[in-house]
Motif scaffolding. Structure first.
Motif, PDB file in Angstrom:
ATOM      1  N   MET A 239       0.838  -1.208   0.000  1.00 29.66           N
ATOM      2  CA  MET A 239       0.000   0.000   0.000  1.00 29.66           C
ATOM      3  C   MET A 239       0.873   1.259   0.000  1.00 29.66           C
ATOM      4  SD  MET A 239      -3.185  -0.396   2.577  1.00 29.66           S
ATOM      5  CE  MET A 239      -3.726  -2.037   2.952  1.00 29.66           C
ATOM      6  N   LYS A 240       1.849   1.287   0.908  1.00 33.08           N
ATOM      7  CA  LYS A 240       2.722   2.463   1.031  1.00 33.08           C
ATOM      8  C   LYS A 240       3.510   2.718  -0.243  1.00 33.08           C
ATOM      9  CE  LYS A 240       3.331   2.129   6.003  1.00 33.08           C
ATOM     10  NZ  LYS A 240       4.270   1.802   7.083  1.00 33.08           N
ATOM     11  N   ASN A 241       3.959   1.634  -0.894  1.00 30.08           N
ATOM     12  CA  ASN A 241       4.784   1.765  -2.102  1.00 30.08           C
ATOM     13  C   ASN A 241       3.962   1.804  -3.384  1.00 30.08           C
ATOM     14  OD1 ASN A 241       7.069   1.719  -0.485  1.00 30.08           O
ATOM     15  ND2 ASN A 241       7.325  -0.489  -0.684  1.00 30.08           N
ATOM     16  N   LYS A 242       2.648   1.815  -3.217  1.00 30.29           N
ATOM     17  CA  LYS A 242       1.735   1.889  -4.356  1.00 30.29           C
ATOM     18  C   LYS A 242       2.001   0.796  -5.403  1.00 30.29           C
ATOM     19  CE  LYS A 242       0.841   6.857  -3.909  1.00 30.29           C
ATOM     20  NZ  LYS A 242       0.638   6.836  -2.552  1.00 30.29           N
ATOM     21  N   GLN A 243       2.214  -0.423  -4.916  1.00 30.88           N
ATOM     22  CA  GLN A 243       2.424  -1.583  -5.784  1.00 30.88           C
ATOM     23  C   GLN A 243       1.060  -2.229  -6.028  1.00 30.88           C
ATOM     24  OE1 GLN A 243       5.097  -3.470  -2.978  1.00 30.88           O
ATOM     25  NE2 GLN A 243       6.807  -3.207  -4.409  1.00 30.88           N
ATOM     26  N   GLN A 244       0.383  -1.748  -7.042  1.00 31.64           N
ATOM     27  CA  GLN A 244      -1.011  -2.138  -7.271  1.00 31.64           C
ATOM     28  C   GLN A 244      -1.187  -3.632  -7.542  1.00 31.64           C
ATOM     29  OE1 GLN A 244      -3.557  -0.130  -6.620  1.00 31.64           O
ATOM     30  NE2 GLN A 244      -2.002   1.350  -6.024  1.00 31.64           N
ATOM     31  N   ASP A 245      -0.335  -4.220  -8.369  1.00 32.09           N
ATOM     32  CA  ASP A 245      -0.459  -5.652  -8.670  1.00 32.09           C
ATOM     33  C   ASP A 245      -0.281  -6.484  -7.402  1.00 32.09           C
ATOM     34  OD1 ASP A 245      -0.851  -5.132 -11.338  1.00 32.09           O
ATOM     35  OD2 ASP A 245       1.233  -5.483 -11.907  1.00 32.09           O
ATOM     36  N   ARG A 246       0.770  -6.201  -6.673  1.00 29.41           N
ATOM     37  CA  ARG A 246       1.058  -6.936  -5.438  1.00 29.41           C
ATOM     38  C   ARG A 246      -0.068  -6.742  -4.421  1.00 29.41           C
ATOM     39  NH1 ARG A 246       5.336  -9.490  -3.872  1.00 29.41           N
ATOM     40  NH2 ARG A 246       5.828  -9.774  -1.695  1.00 29.41           N
ATOM     41  N   LEU A 247      -0.547  -5.531  -4.318  1.00 31.27           N
ATOM     42  CA  LEU A 247      -1.617  -5.213  -3.383  1.00 31.27           C
ATOM     43  C   LEU A 247      -2.880  -6.013  -3.711  1.00 31.27           C
ATOM     44  CD1 LEU A 247      -2.546  -3.475  -1.004  1.00 31.27           C
ATOM     45  CD2 LEU A 247      -3.127  -1.681  -2.649  1.00 31.27           C
ATOM     46  N   ARG A 248      -3.220  -6.073  -5.003  1.00 31.09           N
ATOM     47  CA  ARG A 248      -4.413  -6.803  -5.430  1.00 31.09           C
ATOM     48  C   ARG A 248      -4.298  -8.292  -5.074  1.00 31.09           C
ATOM     49  NH1 ARG A 248      -3.915  -8.372 -10.126  1.00 31.09           N
ATOM     50  NH2 ARG A 248      -3.200  -6.580 -11.128  1.00 31.09           N
ATOM     51  N   VAL A 249      -3.130  -8.878  -5.334  1.00 34.19           N
ATOM     52  CA  VAL A 249      -2.920 -10.302  -5.049  1.00 34.19           C
ATOM     53  C   VAL A 249      -2.955 -10.556  -3.543  1.00 34.19           C
ATOM     54  CG1 VAL A 249      -1.280 -12.210  -5.202  1.00 34.19           C
ATOM     55  CG2 VAL A 249      -1.629 -10.714  -7.165  1.00 34.19           C
ATOM     56  N   LEU A 250      -2.287  -9.717  -2.781  1.00 37.52           N
ATOM     57  CA  LEU A 250      -2.258  -9.917  -1.328  1.00 37.52           C
ATOM     58  C   LEU A 250      -3.643  -9.757  -0.705  1.00 37.52           C
ATOM     59  CD1 LEU A 250       1.113  -8.166  -0.400  1.00 37.52           C
ATOM     60  CD2 LEU A 250       0.624 -10.615  -0.568  1.00 37.52           C
ATOM     61  N   ARG A 251      -4.414  -8.814  -1.199  1.00 40.45           N
ATOM     62  CA  ARG A 251      -5.790  -8.663  -0.697  1.00 40.45           C
ATOM     63  C   ARG A 251      -6.614  -9.893  -1.025  1.00 40.45           C
ATOM     64  NH1 ARG A 251      -6.820  -2.333  -2.213  1.00 40.45           N
ATOM     65  NH2 ARG A 251      -6.149  -1.496  -0.205  1.00 40.45           N
ATOM     66  N   SER A 252      -6.438 -10.416  -2.219  1.00 44.25           N
ATOM     67  CA  SER A 252      -7.155 -11.623  -2.629  1.00 44.25           C
ATOM     68  C   SER A 252      -6.772 -12.809  -1.733  1.00 44.25           C
ATOM     69  CB  SER A 252      -6.825 -11.946  -4.090  1.00 44.25           C
ATOM     70  OG  SER A 252      -7.293 -13.214  -4.449  1.00 44.25           O
ATOM     71  N   LEU A 253      -5.474 -12.963  -1.473  1.00 47.37           N
ATOM     72  CA  LEU A 253      -5.010 -14.056  -0.605  1.00 47.37           C
ATOM     73  C   LEU A 253      -5.528 -13.889   0.818  1.00 47.37           C
ATOM     74  CD1 LEU A 253      -1.322 -14.485  -1.791  1.00 47.37           C
ATOM     75  CD2 LEU A 253      -3.280 -15.962  -2.307  1.00 47.37           C
ATOM     76  N   LYS A 254      -5.525 -12.660   1.295  1.00 43.93           N
ATOM     77  CA  LYS A 254      -6.033 -12.388   2.645  1.00 43.93           C
ATOM     78  C   LYS A 254      -7.501 -12.797   2.739  1.00 43.93           C
ATOM     79  CE  LYS A 254      -6.949  -8.706   5.914  1.00 43.93           C
ATOM     80  NZ  LYS A 254      -7.130  -7.273   6.065  1.00 43.93           N
ATOM     81  N   ALA A 255      -8.274 -12.469   1.706  1.00 44.14           N
ATOM     82  CA  ALA A 255      -9.701 -12.823   1.694  1.00 44.14           C
ATOM     83  C   ALA A 255      -9.881 -14.337   1.677  1.00 44.14           C
ATOM     84  CB  ALA A 255     -10.381 -12.197   0.483  1.00 44.14           C
ATOM     85  N   LYS A 256      -9.075 -15.034   0.882  1.00 43.44           N
ATOM     86  CA  LYS A 256      -9.173 -16.492   0.808  1.00 43.44           C
ATOM     87  C   LYS A 256      -8.795 -17.136   2.139  1.00 43.44           C
ATOM     88  CE  LYS A 256      -8.359 -16.892  -4.158  1.00 43.44           C
ATOM     89  NZ  LYS A 256      -9.707 -17.162  -4.544  1.00 43.44           N
ATOM     90  N   LEU A 257      -7.769 -16.598   2.778  1.00 47.25           N
ATOM     91  CA  LEU A 257      -7.357 -17.130   4.083  1.00 47.25           C
ATOM     92  C   LEU A 257      -8.433 -16.886   5.142  1.00 47.25           C
ATOM     93  CD1 LEU A 257      -3.619 -16.061   3.991  1.00 47.25           C
ATOM     94  CD2 LEU A 257      -4.466 -18.407   4.041  1.00 47.25           C
ATOM     95  N   LEU A 258      -9.019 -15.702   5.121  1.00 51.45           N
ATOM     96  CA  LEU A 258     -10.086 -15.381   6.065  1.00 51.45           C
ATOM     97  C   LEU A 258     -11.304 -16.275   5.824  1.00 51.45           C
ATOM     98  CD1 LEU A 258     -10.966 -13.568   8.390  1.00 51.45           C
ATOM     99  CD2 LEU A 258     -11.779 -11.927   6.700  1.00 51.45           C
TER     100      LEU A 258
END
Length: 144
Positions: free
Chosen positions: A8-27
């Motif tokens: 988020m801080k580094n504005k890495q949109q691709d990485r952010l999208r994937v990590l959010r998706s993984l977080k949702a799947k884990l939750l």
């Protein structure tokens, strides 16, 4: 979570999208495991979720390649790279083959009719260390 904040801080949109998706799947998986209110995922369960996400990306890459969608192939490959960075290193085909030979000998398997027995033992031992498709391929080859 730390990597999510960094992305988020580094504005890495691709990485952010994937990590959010993984977080949702884990939750989602954590919620499905809940009994009487509280639950947390074991490392093994988290790896299962990540392996499933990686498998989905690999299947998407194959389908997009068949369809000639190189733009989507590149995107999926980036996502797969990010997911793989969180997975433990997988066994090579030769390492899986060695384990398969040991299991076949240990179980006294002789032909393809014993594949289910060998696969069950192999997947139990190699869960999170090798993909099921690779294990299946190697076991078939060794039993043939």
């Amino acid at each position: 979570m730390a990597d999510l904040k960094t992305a988020m801080k580094n504005k890495q949109q691709d990485r952010l999208r994937v990590l959010r998706s993984l977080k949702a799947k884990l939750l989602e998986r954590e919620i499905s495991e809940r009994k009487e209110g509280e639950a947390s995922l074991s490392d093994e369960q988290a790896i299962e979720v990540l392996m499933k996400a990686a498998k989905q990306r690999k299947e998407s890459i194959e389908q997009f390649q068949e369809g000639g969608r190189d733009d989507l192939v590149a995107s999926e490959k980036k996502e797969l790279e990010i997911i793989n960075s969180y997975l433990p290193e997988m066994l090579s085909e030769e390492e899986v083959r060695e384990v398969a030979r040991q299991k076949i000998e240990q179980l006294g398997a002789r032909d393809m009719s014993d594949m289910g027995k060998v696969m069950g033992a192999m997947m139990q031992e190699l869960k999170g260390k090798a993909e099921g498709s690779l294990v299946s391929k190697v076991v078939k080859e060794e039993l043939s």
